[in-house]
Design a protein around this motif. Structure first.
Motif, short mmCIF file in Angstrom:
data_model
loop_
_atom_site.label_atom_id
_atom_site.label_comp_id
_atom_site.label_asym_id
_atom_site.label_seq_id
_atom_site.Cartn_x
_atom_site.Cartn_y
_atom_site.Cartn_z
N GLU A 106 42.78 8.64 20.98
CA GLU A 106 43.01 9.87 21.74
C GLU A 106 43.61 10.97 20.87
OE1 GLU A 106 42.97 6.31 24.36
OE2 GLU A 106 44.06 6.82 22.52
N GLY A 107 44.49 10.57 19.95
CA GLY A 107 45.08 11.54 19.04
C GLY A 107 44.06 12.13 18.09
N ILE A 108 43.16 11.29 17.61
CA ILE A 108 42.11 11.76 16.69
C ILE A 108 41.16 12.72 17.41
CG2 ILE A 108 40.15 11.03 15.26
CD1 ILE A 108 41.77 8.37 14.81
N GLY A 117 36.91 15.28 10.94
CA GLY A 117 37.14 16.46 10.11
C GLY A 117 38.58 16.93 10.11
N VAL A 118 39.54 15.99 10.25
CA VAL A 118 40.94 16.42 10.24
C VAL A 118 41.33 16.87 8.84
CG1 VAL A 118 41.46 14.83 12.12
CG2 VAL A 118 41.94 14.14 9.78
N ASP A 123 47.08 10.53 25.29
CA ASP A 123 46.61 11.58 26.20
C ASP A 123 46.07 12.75 25.38
OD1 ASP A 123 46.35 13.71 28.03
OD2 ASP A 123 48.00 12.97 29.27
N THR A 124 44.75 12.81 25.26
CA THR A 124 44.12 13.84 24.43
C THR A 124 44.46 15.24 24.92
OG1 THR A 124 42.28 12.40 23.78
CG2 THR A 124 41.90 14.77 23.64
N ILE A 147 39.50 18.56 18.33
CA ILE A 147 39.47 19.79 19.14
C ILE A 147 40.31 20.88 18.47
CG2 ILE A 147 40.22 20.81 21.33
CD1 ILE A 147 39.64 17.99 22.58
N LEU A 148 41.50 20.52 18.03
CA LEU A 148 42.41 21.49 17.43
C LEU A 148 41.86 22.06 16.13
CD1 LEU A 148 45.70 19.55 18.16
CD2 LEU A 148 45.07 21.76 19.15
N GLU A 149 41.25 21.21 15.31
CA GLU A 149 40.67 21.69 14.05
C GLU A 149 39.61 22.75 14.31
OE1 GLU A 149 41.48 21.05 10.94
OE2 GLU A 149 42.72 19.24 11.03
N LYS A 150 38.82 22.57 15.36
CA LYS A 150 37.78 23.56 15.70
C LYS A 150 38.40 24.86 16.19
CE LYS A 150 34.26 20.07 16.70
NZ LYS A 150 33.52 19.34 17.75
#
Length: 321
Positions: free
Chosen positions: A136-138, A169-170, A102-103, A143-146
């Motif tokens: 979904e995790g990737i 880009g993790v 679940d993203t 999103i979180l990295e941005k």
């Protein structure tokens, strides 16, 4: 002559794979990683009992709908803070494995954990949010990295997962070594492998070389080691996260440690086209080991998350209103 642990520190960043503060103090790693299984073990240590009780009181004061789940988040973050008081670098804090597909929920949980860290005055630049390397995790990590929230993508077993993480880009990936070796031992009916032939070692080496050849900035952190032969074979990898018993074994060896992995100038500076979702799913599905170990890893982490919540539930009942 320096022991092998000190020699390793000169080649790779040494990270402690534990939530045990005393072990972290003893071996002095730069960073530390946790997961639901390690948090559960830490929660059973006498030193952490006051934190469990504080977490329950905090969750009740927040009028949390699910006191145990909320207390679990609080406990996880406060164990992370306790670790950061000891290590000079980073701590990885894992999102609930039950959210692995679940993203949106993963993003929300990660933001919640970061908010909790901020609420107790932790510099969140020192926190990595740990997420299972599902598609979904990737996407959640992208999103979180941005948003400036750095991520550690864990339970990584396939090259498709590694490609997708680099494309997103993790900040860091944790390819597992020992669990890969476990699968091949069981399926090939062998007792073990020579370090240089260990399937887990070969997997991490392949990923490391691919990242360096194409100049990806994502950090490679070998994880899930079964023996120090695997660690020695990956000396030079960006980071290695190691359990206390293996840190102790390395510290007792005086043998010369050779650098096995090293970054060189990219031979293919252009980066390949990003892997698509259908490609990812097909290539990952085509790798039986990776498919089985990812699913198993998520189930095991989810089970330990549930055990931790039951432990907190029991304490909640004992504490009354």
């Amino acid at each position: 002559m320096k022991n092998q642990l000190d020699q390793l520190r000169e080649l790779s960043k040494v990270v402690a794979d534990t939530g045990d503060i005393e072990a972290i103090r003893l071996y002095k790693p730069v960073d530390a990683t946790t997961n639901p299984s390690l948090i559960l073990k830490a929660a059973e240590l006498p030193d952490y009992q006051p934190l469990l009780e504080e977490g329950i009181l905090w969750a009740k004061a927040q009028n949390a709908e699910n006191v145990a789940a909320s207390a679990c988040d609080w406990l996880t973050v406060n164990i992370g803070k306790a670790i950061l008081d000891v290590v000079p670098g980073l701590v990885s804090t894992e999102v609930d494995a039950r959210l692995s597909f679940d993203t949106g929920a993963t993003v929300k949980k990660a933001q919640r954990l970061i908010e909790l860290y901020r609420s107790i005055s932790v510099d969140t630049d020192r926190v990595l949010i740990k997420i299972a390397s599902t598609w979904e995790g990737i996407r959640a990590a992208e999103i979180l990295e941005k948003q400036g929230i750095r991520c550690n993508l864990t339970l990584l077993f396939s090259f498709a997962q590694a490609r997708a993480c680099a494309d997103a880009g993790v900040y860091l990936i944790s390819p597992f070594v020992g669990r890969i070796m476990d699968w091949y031992k069981a399926h090939q009916g062998v007792d073990g492998f020579l370090p240089e032939e260990d399937p887990g070692v070969l997997s991490v080496t392949n990923i490391y070389n691919y990242y360096k050849q194409h100049n990806y900035q994502t950090v490679v952190m070998g994880a899930s080691f079964r023996n120090i032969g695997e660690i020695r074979q990956l000396a030079g990898c960006d980071c290695l996260t190691i359990a206390p018993r293996l840190l102790e074994e390395l510290s007792q060896s005086q043998e010369l440690l050779a650098q096995k992995l090293q970054s060189s100038s990219p031979v293919k500076p252009e980066q390949p086209e990003a892997i698509s979702e259908p490609q990812f799913r097909w290539e990952h599905n085509s790798d039986a080991m990776a498919t089985e170990k990812l699913a198993e890893g998520i189930r095991l982490f989810a089970a330990d998350q549930e055990k931790l919540e039951k432990l907190l539930d029991a304490l909640t009942d004992d504490s009354g209103d």
